[in-house]
Design an enzyme around this catalytic site. Structure first.
Site, short mmCIF file in Angstrom:
data_model
loop_
_atom_site.label_atom_id
_atom_site.label_comp_id
_atom_site.label_asym_id
_atom_site.label_seq_id
_atom_site.Cartn_x
_atom_site.Cartn_y
_atom_site.Cartn_z
N HIS A 144 47.27 38.38 30.39
CA HIS A 144 46.67 37.37 29.51
C HIS A 144 47.14 37.72 28.10
CE1 HIS A 144 43.66 37.78 32.77
NE2 HIS A 144 43.37 36.51 32.57
N GLU A 275 44.59 28.27 39.39
CA GLU A 275 43.98 29.29 40.25
C GLU A 275 42.55 28.90 40.58
OE1 GLU A 275 44.58 33.41 39.03
OE2 GLU A 275 42.66 33.95 39.94
N GLU A 311 43.73 33.32 45.17
CA GLU A 311 43.17 34.68 45.17
C GLU A 311 42.21 34.83 46.34
OE1 GLU A 311 42.09 36.34 41.41
OE2 GLU A 311 40.35 37.35 42.25
N HIS A 314 38.46 34.86 45.65
CA HIS A 314 37.95 33.54 45.26
C HIS A 314 37.73 32.68 46.50
CE1 HIS A 314 39.89 33.89 40.96
NE2 HIS A 314 39.01 34.84 41.23
N ASP A 339 47.10 36.07 44.34
CA ASP A 339 46.41 37.19 43.71
C ASP A 339 45.82 38.06 44.81
OD1 ASP A 339 47.07 36.64 41.13
OD2 ASP A 339 45.03 36.31 40.40
N ASP A 350 32.62 38.55 42.52
CA ASP A 350 34.05 38.81 42.48
C ASP A 350 34.30 40.29 42.21
OD1 ASP A 350 36.68 38.12 42.46
OD2 ASP A 350 36.68 37.18 40.49
N ASP A 352 36.92 42.10 43.05
CA ASP A 352 38.32 42.42 42.75
C ASP A 352 38.76 43.79 43.30
OD1 ASP A 352 38.97 40.05 41.50
OD2 ASP A 352 38.60 40.79 39.47
C1 XUL Z 1 39.29 35.80 37.45
C2 XUL Z 1 40.73 35.92 37.78
C3 XUL Z 1 41.64 35.98 36.61
C4 XUL Z 1 42.90 35.20 36.78
C5 XUL Z 1 43.74 35.14 35.53
O1 XUL Z 1 38.47 35.81 38.54
O2 XUL Z 1 41.12 35.99 38.91
O3 XUL Z 1 41.93 37.32 36.39
O4 XUL Z 1 43.68 35.70 37.81
O5 XUL Z 1 43.06 34.62 34.46
CO CO Z 2 43.04 36.09 39.77
#
Ligand code: XUL
Ligand code: CO
Length: 480
Positions: A144, A275, A311, A314, A339, A350, A352
């Site tokens: 970003h 996304e 992702e 998600h 992702d 989330d 991650d």
């Molecule tokens: C948020 C997410 C972000 C995007 C990029 O959940 O996945 O990191 O991948 O903005």
């Molecule tokens: Co993402």
């Protein structure tokens, strides 16, 4: 007096190190200027001195800092593993993640990060990024705009900060095969975006978001980025009682149209990617899932200008499996990039996490193979260390495990495709559509009257078994 003297020396030293003007030292944000050039040139150090280049040692290796399954140059189904997988490191998790959660302060203090938002620290993070990528043998990174450079007091100053860090990144890229897989604009952290960016009720925020995307696209282009992502950070709502949903959706479509127009003007060849995510941070995110997002793009005539970055975590939040989302995108020609991460079966947010489930990876790679690969997209590790993992080597171990998992998935999926038993099972289930009746339905040459006639003429049939257990048995016999 002595104290004052010491403070003066400290400020002077930080001025030299940071190349900031004194008024900016106060908030630790520095302007880009020629001094940065000197600082960029001078650095000769290493942030991971105890870690060397990660090599492939094969499945019997017990070395945590070696690949057991990912062998970059090895060919699988006629393509090198590195070209199937196109791995990418997420700058924000790997170089900005400090273990903070809503209950606690940072747990990690990385050698490249003094916890400030100065340009000097931004330069160090970027150097750490390149050392990490090279040692890991990964050619892509994702960022970003606000991950890589500090926000200034004005947009002009912020852009200058970004330019300074991008200049360093460009220099570090020289002579390597490293580029951004994608860049993106962070339109969700700053207070100004609390009601959204493209869907904010306030036109000046819409304009600010547009300016930010314009600049982020420019620097992504400058760095040779291959895609540009729009994750709808706060593009959604908390309650419909204060929301004009129609207006917000129209504004979002217009924002994306303008982005696509600017992409052409800029000459940026990369793919624009949306996304999907169903909720978090807002209660209802507009890009809920793949199907919703595709419908939105179609309605606004944007389907041929965007693809999707999908992702896994998600997908789970949307109540889907990861492969459901990938397949939905693939069959519509919209699978752009991935992702790579996972959630937690018992947790509804989330998390991650790095994806280490081999069966899941095999399913993902089946879709990727059917898609013929995902270039110019790739596998971006949008995943972070757990709060309790605080060693620098944990960053390597996490990525190695994630890469090996996807490599195992690729090997398994390739063997499933070569074996063909699973595909024959599916083909057999639909084989009645190869009959004259089936073909007539497909080419649209018959209607309900003819179908009624066909039903009247045939005996009521009990369809055969769906063979789900057999399909699962075949699939899992290849998961290793
Ligand atoms: C948020 C997410 C972000 C995007 C990029 O959940 O996945 O990191 O991948 O903005
Ligand atoms: Co993402």
């Amino acid at each position: 007096m002595a104290m004052k003297g010491l403070m003066f020396i400290a400020v002077s030293i930080s001025c030299i190190l940071c190349a900031c003007s004194e008024d900016l030292i106060a908030d630790m944000t520095c302007r880009a200027n020629l001094e940065n050039d000197r600082i960029i040139q001078e650095w000769k150090g290493e942030f991971f001195p105890n870690i060397s280049y990660i090599r492939y040692e094969g499945p019997t290796s017990r070395n945590p800092l070696a690949f057991k399954w990912y062998n970059a140059e090895e060919e699988i189904l006629g393509k090198k593993m590195k070209d199937w997988l196109r791995f990418s490191v997420a700058f924000w998790h790997t170089f900005r993640g400090d273990g903070t959660d809503i209950f606690g302060s940072p747990t990690k203090r990385w050698p490249w990060d003094d916890g400030t938002d100065s340009l000097t620290t931004a330069f160090n993070r970027m150097r750490a990024n390149f050392e990490f990528l090279q040692k890991l043998g990964v050619s892509f990174w994702c960022f970003h705009d606000r991950d890589i450079a500090p926000e200034g007091k004005t947009l002009k100053e912020t852009n200058a900060n970004l330019d300074a860090v991008v200049a360093l990144a460009k220099r570090l890229q020289e002579g390597t095969n490293i580029n951004p897989l994608w860049g993106t604009a962070q339109l969700f952290k700053h207070q100004r975006y609390m009601h959204g960016a493209a869907t904010s009720p306030y036109v000046n925020i819409f304009a600010y978001g547009a300016a930010q995307v314009k600049k982020a696209m420019e620097v992504t282009h400058e760095l040779g980025g291959q895609n540009f992502v729009f994750w709808g950070g706060r593009e959604g709502y908390q309650t419909l009682l204060n929301t004009d949903m129609k207006k917000e959706l129209e504004n979002m479509a217009q924002f994306l149209k303008l982005a696509s127009m600017y992409k052409k003007k800029l000459g940026f060849q990369g793919t624009l990617l949306l996304e999907p995510k169903p909720q978090e941070p807002t209660k209802h995110q507009y890009d809920w899932d793949v199907a919703t997002t595709m419908g939105f793009l179609e309605k606004h005539g944007l389907s041929d200008q965007f693809k999707l970055n999908i992702e896994c975590n998600h997908a789970t939040l949307a109540g889907h499996s990861c492969t459901h989302e990938l397949e939905m995108a693939r069959i519509h020609g919209m699978f752009g990039s991935f992702d790579a991460n996972t959630g937690d079966a018992q947790t509804g947010w989330d998390t991650d996490q790095f994806l280490v489930d081999i069966a899941e990876a095999t399913l993902i790679m089946l879709t990727v193979i059917k898609n013929g690969g995902i270039s110019p997209g790739g596998f971006n590790f949008d995943a972070k260390l757990r709060r309790e993992s605080v060693d620098v080597e944990d960053l390597f171990i996490a990525h190695i495990a994630g890469m090996d998992t996807m490599a195992r998935g690729l090997r398994n999926a390739a063997r499933i495709v070569q074996d063909g038993a699973l595909q024959s099972l599916v083909d057999r289930r639909y084989s009645s559509f190869d009959s004259p009746l089936g073909k007539a339905i497909k080419d649209g040459s018959i209607g309900f009257e003819e179908l009624e006639q066909a039903a009247l003429n045939s005996e009521d049939q009990v369809p055969p078994s769906g063979k789900q257990e057999l399909a699962e048995m075949i699939f899992y016999s290849f998961v290793q």
